[in-house]
Write a protein that holds these residues in place. Structure first.
Motif, PDB file in Angstrom:
ATOM      1  N   ASP A  33      40.327  56.665  35.622  1.00 54.54           N
ATOM      2  CA  ASP A  33      38.929  56.297  35.394  1.00 54.54           C
ATOM      3  C   ASP A  33      38.834  55.022  34.559  1.00 54.54           C
ATOM      4  O   ASP A  33      38.023  54.139  34.856  1.00 54.54           O
ATOM      5  CB  ASP A  33      38.161  57.432  34.714  1.00 54.54           C
ATOM      6  N   LEU A  34      39.653  54.935  33.530  1.00 55.37           N
ATOM      7  CA  LEU A  34      39.668  53.725  32.709  1.00 55.37           C
ATOM      8  C   LEU A  34      40.141  52.529  33.526  1.00 55.37           C
ATOM      9  O   LEU A  34      39.577  51.444  33.423  1.00 55.37           O
ATOM     10  CB  LEU A  34      40.559  53.928  31.478  1.00 55.37           C
ATOM     11  N   LEU A  35      41.160  52.733  34.354  1.00 52.29           N
ATOM     12  CA  LEU A  35      41.637  51.650  35.215  1.00 52.29           C
ATOM     13  C   LEU A  35      40.529  51.169  36.139  1.00 52.29           C
ATOM     14  O   LEU A  35      40.315  49.963  36.293  1.00 52.29           O
ATOM     15  CB  LEU A  35      42.853  52.107  36.029  1.00 52.29           C
TER      16      LEU A  35
ATOM     17  N   GLU B 127      36.589  47.146  37.661  1.00 52.18           N
ATOM     18  CA  GLU B 127      35.184  46.852  37.935  1.00 52.18           C
ATOM     19  C   GLU B 127      34.638  45.816  36.959  1.00 52.18           C
ATOM     20  O   GLU B 127      33.898  44.908  37.362  1.00 52.18           O
ATOM     21  CB  GLU B 127      34.351  48.137  37.875  1.00 52.18           C
ATOM     22  N   ALA B 128      34.992  45.938  35.693  1.00 53.56           N
ATOM     23  CA  ALA B 128      34.527  44.966  34.697  1.00 53.56           C
ATOM     24  C   ALA B 128      35.066  43.575  35.020  1.00 53.56           C
ATOM     25  O   ALA B 128      34.332  42.586  34.938  1.00 53.56           O
ATOM     26  CB  ALA B 128      34.957  45.390  33.297  1.00 53.56           C
TER      27      ALA B 128
ATOM     28  N   GLY C 109      43.679  36.756  30.322  1.00 54.36           N
ATOM     29  CA  GLY C 109      43.910  37.960  29.531  1.00 54.36           C
ATOM     30  C   GLY C 109      43.784  39.235  30.344  1.00 54.36           C
ATOM     31  O   GLY C 109      44.608  40.144  30.201  1.00 54.36           O
ATOM     32  N   THR C 110      42.798  39.299  31.194  1.00 58.16           N
ATOM     33  CA  THR C 110      42.651  40.488  32.034  1.00 58.16           C
ATOM     34  C   THR C 110      43.686  40.482  33.148  1.00 58.16           C
ATOM     35  O   THR C 110      44.264  41.522  33.473  1.00 58.16           O
ATOM     36  CB  THR C 110      41.238  40.570  32.636  1.00 58.16           C
TER      37      THR C 110
ATOM     38  N   LEU D 267      42.493  44.125  44.872  1.00 62.11           N
ATOM     39  CA  LEU D 267      42.055  45.121  43.884  1.00 62.11           C
ATOM     40  C   LEU D 267      41.153  46.167  44.527  1.00 62.11           C
ATOM     41  O   LEU D 267      41.302  47.365  44.264  1.00 62.11           O
ATOM     42  CB  LEU D 267      41.336  44.442  42.720  1.00 62.11           C
ATOM     43  N   LEU D 268      40.233  45.717  45.354  1.00 66.83           N
ATOM     44  CA  LEU D 268      39.342  46.666  46.026  1.00 66.83           C
ATOM     45  C   LEU D 268      40.132  47.625  46.922  1.00 66.83           C
ATOM     46  O   LEU D 268      39.893  48.836  46.916  1.00 66.83           O
ATOM     47  CB  LEU D 268      38.277  45.921  46.832  1.00 66.83           C
TER      48      LEU D 268
END
Length: 116
Positions: free
Chosen positions: A18-20, A25-26, A59-60, A106-107
């Motif tokens: 869920d965090l991933l 998404e962010a 960074g992300t 990613l999607l």
């Protein structure tokens, strides 16, 4: 450069799917805004904005391995820090194109995580 490696991102989120998903998404929501800042900053020679926005993207991206987008963001960050934006538009275009490809990866990866 290596392909997308979601196992690194999963490790960074302590295996929390869920965090991933939230992180992905962010990032997908945030990077277009950062690109919208980068373009004008490159055109006006705003080194500080180029460095900051590129650093934020990089960074992300580090969560996803050594993907091409990370390398291009890092180059732009270094150009902004050094005040050498001479050929930065070319790198910016490469960053944009690589982010389009990464977005789809990613999607697709997130769909597989939902199914798996």
């Amino acid at each position: 450069m290596q392909p997308l490696d979601l196992s690194l991102a999963l490790k960074a989120t302590d295996g929390d799917l869920d965090l991933l998903r939230d992180v992905v998404e962010a990032f997908l929501d945030e990077y277009p805004t950062l690109l919208a800042e980068l373009g004008p900053a490159l055109q006006t020679g705003d080194n500080a904005t180029v460095q900051r926005a590129s650093h934020t993207i990089k960074g992300t991206l580090r969560l996803f391995g050594n993907v091409p987008s990370k390398v291009f963001a890092e180059r732009l960050e270094e150009m902004g820090a050094a005040g050498t934006l001479g050929n930065a538009m070319e790198t910016f275009e490469l960053l944009k194109q690589s982010l389009i490809a990464l977005r789809q990866q990613l999607l697709d990866a997130m769909k597989n995580l939902v199914v798996g």
